[in-house]
Scaffold this motif. Sequence first.
Motif, short mmCIF file in Angstrom:
data_model
loop_
_atom_site.label_atom_id
_atom_site.label_comp_id
_atom_site.label_asym_id
_atom_site.label_seq_id
_atom_site.Cartn_x
_atom_site.Cartn_y
_atom_site.Cartn_z
N ASP A 1 48.45 -75.35 -11.99
CA ASP A 1 48.43 -75.66 -10.56
C ASP A 1 49.84 -75.87 -10.03
O ASP A 1 50.17 -75.41 -8.92
N ALA A 2 50.68 -76.56 -10.82
CA ALA A 2 52.06 -76.84 -10.36
C ALA A 2 52.87 -75.57 -10.21
O ALA A 2 53.82 -75.51 -9.42
N LEU A 3 52.51 -74.51 -10.94
CA LEU A 3 53.25 -73.26 -10.86
C LEU A 3 53.19 -72.63 -9.46
O LEU A 3 54.04 -71.81 -9.11
N LEU A 4 52.20 -73.03 -8.66
CA LEU A 4 52.13 -72.53 -7.29
C LEU A 4 53.31 -72.98 -6.46
O LEU A 4 53.60 -72.39 -5.41
N SER A 5 54.03 -74.01 -6.92
CA SER A 5 55.13 -74.56 -6.13
C SER A 5 56.48 -73.98 -6.50
O SER A 5 57.50 -74.38 -5.94
N THR A 6 56.54 -73.02 -7.44
CA THR A 6 57.82 -72.46 -7.83
C THR A 6 57.79 -70.94 -7.76
O THR A 6 56.76 -70.31 -7.99
N ARG B 1 68.90 -85.87 -7.22
CA ARG B 1 69.02 -87.25 -7.68
C ARG B 1 67.76 -88.02 -7.32
O ARG B 1 66.95 -87.62 -6.48
N ALA B 2 67.58 -89.20 -7.99
CA ALA B 2 66.38 -90.00 -7.79
C ALA B 2 66.19 -90.39 -6.33
O ALA B 2 65.06 -90.43 -5.83
N ALA B 3 67.29 -90.68 -5.64
CA ALA B 3 67.18 -91.12 -4.25
C ALA B 3 66.63 -90.02 -3.35
O ALA B 3 66.08 -90.29 -2.28
N ASP B 4 66.77 -88.78 -3.78
CA ASP B 4 66.30 -87.65 -2.97
C ASP B 4 64.86 -87.27 -3.27
O ASP B 4 64.30 -86.40 -2.61
N LEU B 5 64.27 -87.88 -4.28
CA LEU B 5 63.01 -87.39 -4.80
C LEU B 5 61.82 -88.21 -4.30
O LEU B 5 61.80 -89.43 -4.40
N ALA B 6 60.83 -87.51 -3.79
CA ALA B 6 59.54 -88.14 -3.52
C ALA B 6 58.76 -88.17 -4.83
O ALA B 6 59.04 -87.40 -5.75
N PRO B 7 57.78 -89.04 -4.95
CA PRO B 7 56.96 -89.03 -6.16
C PRO B 7 56.32 -87.66 -6.37
O PRO B 7 55.86 -87.02 -5.44
N ARG B 8 56.34 -87.18 -7.61
CA ARG B 8 55.69 -85.92 -7.94
C ARG B 8 55.06 -86.04 -9.31
O ARG B 8 55.40 -86.90 -10.11
N ARG B 9 54.12 -85.14 -9.59
CA ARG B 9 53.38 -85.19 -10.84
C ARG B 9 54.27 -84.77 -12.02
O ARG B 9 55.27 -84.08 -11.86
N GLY B 10 53.82 -85.18 -13.21
CA GLY B 10 54.55 -84.82 -14.41
C GLY B 10 54.68 -83.32 -14.59
O GLY B 10 55.71 -82.82 -15.05
N ALA B 11 53.65 -82.57 -14.22
CA ALA B 11 53.71 -81.11 -14.34
C ALA B 11 54.78 -80.53 -13.44
O ALA B 11 55.48 -79.57 -13.81
N GLU B 12 54.94 -81.10 -12.25
CA GLU B 12 55.99 -80.62 -11.34
C GLU B 12 57.37 -80.99 -11.87
O GLU B 12 58.32 -80.19 -11.76
N LEU B 13 57.49 -82.18 -12.47
CA LEU B 13 58.75 -82.57 -13.10
C LEU B 13 59.08 -81.62 -14.25
O LEU B 13 60.23 -81.19 -14.40
N LEU B 14 58.08 -81.27 -15.05
CA LEU B 14 58.31 -80.33 -16.15
C LEU B 14 58.86 -79.01 -15.64
O LEU B 14 59.82 -78.46 -16.22
N LEU B 15 58.32 -78.50 -14.55
CA LEU B 15 58.82 -77.24 -14.01
C LEU B 15 60.26 -77.38 -13.51
O LEU B 15 61.06 -76.45 -13.67
N GLU B 16 60.60 -78.50 -12.92
CA GLU B 16 61.99 -78.72 -12.51
C GLU B 16 62.91 -78.67 -13.72
O GLU B 16 64.01 -78.08 -13.67
N ASP C 1 57.76 -67.24 -13.89
CA ASP C 1 56.54 -66.44 -13.92
C ASP C 1 55.71 -66.82 -15.14
O ASP C 1 56.25 -67.12 -16.21
N TYR C 2 54.39 -66.77 -14.97
CA TYR C 2 53.48 -67.05 -16.08
C TYR C 2 53.04 -65.71 -16.67
O TYR C 2 52.50 -64.85 -15.96
N VAL C 3 53.27 -65.53 -17.96
CA VAL C 3 52.86 -64.31 -18.66
C VAL C 3 51.58 -64.62 -19.41
O VAL C 3 51.57 -65.40 -20.37
N LEU C 4 50.49 -64.00 -18.98
CA LEU C 4 49.18 -64.27 -19.54
C LEU C 4 48.92 -63.37 -20.74
O LEU C 4 48.93 -62.15 -20.64
N ALA C 5 48.68 -63.99 -21.88
CA ALA C 5 48.19 -63.28 -23.06
C ALA C 5 46.75 -63.71 -23.29
O ALA C 5 46.35 -64.81 -22.91
N LEU C 6 45.97 -62.87 -23.93
CA LEU C 6 44.54 -63.11 -24.04
C LEU C 6 44.16 -63.86 -25.31
O LEU C 6 42.99 -64.16 -25.51
N GLN C 7 45.15 -64.17 -26.15
CA GLN C 7 44.91 -64.96 -27.37
C GLN C 7 46.23 -65.57 -27.80
O GLN C 7 47.29 -64.99 -27.60
#
Length: 572
Positions: free
Chosen positions: A54-59, A16-31, A63-69
């Motif tokens: 960068d935000a992926l380091l926090s979860t 909930r909002a009361a439990d949340l510290a400010p975080r970046r939009g990228a971190e919110l997206l991952l949530e 997993d990030y699947v890297l494709a080359l194109q």
Amino acid sequence: MSDPSTLGAGSSGVRRAADLAPRRGAELLLELLEGEGVEYIFGNPGTTELPLIDALLSTTQIDYVLALQEASVVAMADGYAQAARRPGFINLHTAGGLGHGLGNLLNASISGTPLVVTAGQQDSRHALMDPLLFGDLVGIAAPSVKWAREVTHVDQLPILVRRAFLDCAAAPSGPVFLSLPMDMMEAMTTIAVPERSTIDTASVAGSLDRLADLLASIPPGRLALIAGDEVSARGATGEMVLLADALGAPVYGSSWPAHLPFPTAHPLWSGNLPTRANEIAEVLAGYDALFALGGKSVITILYTEGSAVPDTCRVFQLSTDVRDLGRSYPTELSLQGDIQASLRVLVPMLRDRVAPRREAHDRAAAGHATAMRARREALAAQADREAGQAVTTPLVAAREVLRAIGPKIPIVDEAIATSGHLRSLLYSETVREYAFLRGGALGWGLPASVGYSLGIGREPVVCLVGDGAALYSPQALWTAAHEKLPVTFVVMNNREYNILKNYMKGQAHYLSRASNRFIAMDLIDPPIDYLALAASMGVPARRVDRAADIAQAVEAGIASGLPNLIEVPISV
């Protein structure tokens, strides 16, 4: 793909909002993605995607699947979504990366694959200055997706992401697009992640009693059923089997399928319709009526004169997509509704109505089953004759590969030279074994098979691909090696664009028919070294010149538990 009756099922542990510290939009997206159960982000990052990377380091949940194109990125997510039966999530790199992915995005749209496609956008605070990497992402994506939006405030993310996952999976399913400006991903927010909605989309079609009366009035053996891709996409294969058994009616697949929505081992399975209108009409001329389940079931490719549906053939339809009802052919009755839910109501009605003629329906079904067995035996005899030739024909190559694969290992197919033979030979009780290039834009098969393996828990997959198609997205081999996925890639190499040559040979007015000369259709000067190409991507490879060795090579590839490539030279 998502079960339509449980879209947006509730989740627990939402902060909930009361439990949340400010975080970046990228971190919110991952949530938000974690709340949607996302396992993988398929992408190829650039500068505009760095906040998310960068935000992926926090979860540890995604997993990030890297494709080359980016073409490979989209097809991997497509294969994953089809195998896992849940939306795939994609992150592309600005306008250029979105452009690279458009061919396979078109494939996903035509196949109805549920994808949430995102792309990083330039920082909107200097968009007015036309910075490098800025582009109209919404305008580029819009023709190929259900809808496209750009996030203009970080607090829009919960609503837009929720809509994206719901809408891509809702019938008719397909990709949606979100543009993610860098400043939105960097902006701070304390907005809460909302609870998920529970939505039941399994609506039962109306007028089913009328449809039951009409279908039951058709004489035994004179009704053809056409099972479109929507049957398997909406989980209605079991109900489709009950429908066929109740009517004793043959079942045809669509003319250009993404899947085989009916068990090919069932005695009423009749194979896929042809792709030309005159050839489809020849098949349907033997029936008084057809009942098409799912949209886009009768697809034509190259023009022939006349309608695919004879004037003497009555047409009935059932689909979730109202846009496909009565669209191309006049119908006596078309119904909109969920196929699975509607058939659960319709089949008992039909059983009651056909009961007085049950024996006649059963005789018609038995006669059709006998004809299908004879067709299979004739095809097997033809394969035996061709097996004695000095070259490996497409029919023999398809048979030998299937011998090794068996009835359960999934097949991802983009080998057009062998695909028709493969579908004719496939004998399986499950409809989960086969996936085919639906959209027609080459470069789908190799990466789709990578995603398919991920979608079934990193289990073995066999990918059949033509030599030409393999060159559109060979970078997928690297991702298979990087992820150590048990995918066996089989390159059917005829060293030419054979399907194009065959078409030109059939046209009396083409010069190529008389001269046997073809411009831009041969891949021999220089020849392409697929073994070296695979080795450069970290994938072991071998070439099999004798048809008798194909099955053993494929068996060994599957047993290795690692990515591998087998080149099979074929010739007509």
